[in-house]
Design a protein around this motif. Structure first.
Motif, PDB file in Angstrom:
ATOM      1  N   GLN A  63       7.011  11.355 -31.114  1.00  0.00           N
ATOM      2  CA  GLN A  63       7.592  11.351 -32.454  1.00  0.00           C
ATOM      3  C   GLN A  63       7.609  12.757 -33.039  1.00  0.00           C
ATOM      4  O   GLN A  63       6.590  13.445 -33.024  1.00  0.00           O
ATOM      5  CB  GLN A  63       6.802  10.420 -33.370  1.00  0.00           C
ATOM      6  CG  GLN A  63       6.853   8.975 -32.946  1.00  0.00           C
ATOM      7  CD  GLN A  63       5.884   8.103 -33.735  1.00  0.00           C
ATOM      8  OE1 GLN A  63       5.157   8.577 -34.586  1.00  0.00           O
ATOM      9  NE2 GLN A  63       5.886   6.818 -33.447  1.00  0.00           N
ATOM     10  N   GLY A  64       8.771  13.172 -33.546  1.00  0.00           N
ATOM     11  CA  GLY A  64       8.903  14.478 -34.197  1.00  0.00           C
ATOM     12  C   GLY A  64       9.417  15.553 -33.253  1.00  0.00           C
ATOM     13  O   GLY A  64       9.566  15.344 -32.052  1.00  0.00           O
ATOM     14  N   ASP A  65       9.708  16.726 -33.821  1.00  0.00           N
ATOM     15  CA  ASP A  65      10.202  17.859 -33.046  1.00  0.00           C
ATOM     16  C   ASP A  65       9.014  18.736 -32.646  1.00  0.00           C
ATOM     17  O   ASP A  65       8.555  19.575 -33.416  1.00  0.00           O
ATOM     18  CB  ASP A  65      11.226  18.664 -33.864  1.00  0.00           C
ATOM     19  CG  ASP A  65      11.818  19.815 -33.081  1.00  0.00           C
ATOM     20  OD1 ASP A  65      11.458  19.985 -31.892  1.00  0.00           O
ATOM     21  OD2 ASP A  65      12.644  20.552 -33.650  1.00  0.00           O
ATOM     22  N   HIS A  66       8.521  18.531 -31.436  1.00  0.00           N
ATOM     23  CA  HIS A  66       7.373  19.277 -30.922  1.00  0.00           C
ATOM     24  C   HIS A  66       7.736  19.984 -29.620  1.00  0.00           C
ATOM     25  O   HIS A  66       6.867  20.228 -28.775  1.00  0.00           O
ATOM     26  CB  HIS A  66       6.188  18.325 -30.676  1.00  0.00           C
ATOM     27  CG  HIS A  66       5.705  17.642 -31.899  1.00  0.00           C
ATOM     28  ND1 HIS A  66       4.906  18.263 -32.838  1.00  0.00           N
ATOM     29  CD2 HIS A  66       5.912  16.389 -32.365  1.00  0.00           C
ATOM     30  CE1 HIS A  66       4.639  17.414 -33.813  1.00  0.00           C
ATOM     31  NE2 HIS A  66       5.241  16.264 -33.553  1.00  0.00           N
ATOM     32  N   ARG A  67       9.016  20.331 -29.452  1.00  0.00           N
ATOM     33  CA  ARG A  67       9.484  20.894 -28.182  1.00  0.00           C
ATOM     34  C   ARG A  67       8.740  22.168 -27.790  1.00  0.00           C
ATOM     35  O   ARG A  67       8.379  22.330 -26.624  1.00  0.00           O
ATOM     36  CB  ARG A  67      10.989  21.169 -28.238  1.00  0.00           C
ATOM     37  CG  ARG A  67      11.813  19.889 -28.282  1.00  0.00           C
ATOM     38  CD  ARG A  67      13.265  20.184 -28.463  1.00  0.00           C
ATOM     39  NE  ARG A  67      13.455  20.816 -29.782  1.00  0.00           N
ATOM     40  CZ  ARG A  67      14.581  21.385 -30.170  1.00  0.00           C
ATOM     41  NH1 ARG A  67      15.621  21.401 -29.389  1.00  0.00           N
ATOM     42  NH2 ARG A  67      14.674  21.916 -31.380  1.00  0.00           N
ATOM     43  N   ASP A  68       8.511  23.067 -28.744  1.00  0.00           N
ATOM     44  CA  ASP A  68       7.851  24.332 -28.409  1.00  0.00           C
ATOM     45  C   ASP A  68       6.410  24.115 -27.931  1.00  0.00           C
ATOM     46  O   ASP A  68       5.976  24.711 -26.943  1.00  0.00           O
ATOM     47  CB  ASP A  68       7.879  25.284 -29.605  1.00  0.00           C
ATOM     48  CG  ASP A  68       9.299  25.716 -29.966  1.00  0.00           C
ATOM     49  OD1 ASP A  68      10.138  25.815 -29.046  1.00  0.00           O
ATOM     50  OD2 ASP A  68       9.567  25.942 -31.156  1.00  0.00           O
ATOM     51  N   LYS A  69       5.670  23.271 -28.630  1.00  0.00           N
ATOM     52  CA  LYS A  69       4.289  22.959 -28.235  1.00  0.00           C
ATOM     53  C   LYS A  69       4.257  22.308 -26.859  1.00  0.00           C
ATOM     54  O   LYS A  69       3.420  22.655 -26.022  1.00  0.00           O
ATOM     55  CB  LYS A  69       3.667  21.949 -29.223  1.00  0.00           C
ATOM     56  CG  LYS A  69       2.917  22.528 -30.362  1.00  0.00           C
ATOM     57  CD  LYS A  69       2.191  21.396 -31.065  1.00  0.00           C
ATOM     58  CE  LYS A  69       2.108  21.644 -32.540  1.00  0.00           C
ATOM     59  NZ  LYS A  69       1.484  20.568 -33.272  1.00  0.00           N
ATOM     60  N   ILE A  70       5.165  21.342 -26.652  1.00  0.00           N
ATOM     61  CA  ILE A  70       5.200  20.607 -25.386  1.00  0.00           C
ATOM     62  C   ILE A  70       5.562  21.549 -24.238  1.00  0.00           C
ATOM     63  O   ILE A  70       4.937  21.513 -23.173  1.00  0.00           O
ATOM     64  CB  ILE A  70       6.185  19.424 -25.471  1.00  0.00           C
ATOM     65  CG1 ILE A  70       5.676  18.384 -26.473  1.00  0.00           C
ATOM     66  CG2 ILE A  70       6.389  18.793 -24.100  1.00  0.00           C
ATOM     67  CD1 ILE A  70       6.684  17.310 -26.835  1.00  0.00           C
TER      68      ILE A  70
END
Length: 109
Positions: free
Chosen positions: A86-93
């Motif tokens: 859930q949410g925009d976590h592309r950079d962390k992932i």
């Protein structure tokens, strides 16, 4: 009728052997996994980070989902070689997957 037989009740073929088809694919090493991270919009305009391309056992996919959920501090789900967070976590992932040795990159626009 027995459950899990895919609708097969009886065969007239004397050489017939039932194959359950539940053979799970072995999980590839992290360095051989080529994962793509997408940003999707779901109902109500909610954003979801989707990791696709995982090849391996469902239990390993669930373990990866759990680690990424902990990293992002949010909910998610996993099935059919994809993890939804859930949410925009592309950079962390992306940073996490690269640190773990996966071949990963952002995809889409």
């Amino acid at each position: 009728m027995k459950k899990g037989k895919g609708g097969i009740v009886y065969s007239t073929n004397p050489d017939f052997e039932y194959d359950s088809g539940n053979d799970e694919i072995e999980t590839l090493e992290n360095s051989k996994q080529e994962l793509k991270i997408w940003l999707d919009r779901k109902g109500g305009g909610k954003l979801v980070s989707r990791i696709s391309g995982f090849i391996g056992k469902e239990s390993d996919l669930q373990a990866l989902k759990k680690r990424i959920q902990g990293l992002c501090g949010t909910g998610g789900s996993a099935s059919d070689g994809e993890v939804l967070i859930q949410g925009d976590h592309r950079d962390k992932i992306l940073a996490y997957l690269l640190k773990e040795g996966y071949k990963a990159k952002k995809a889409g626009g």
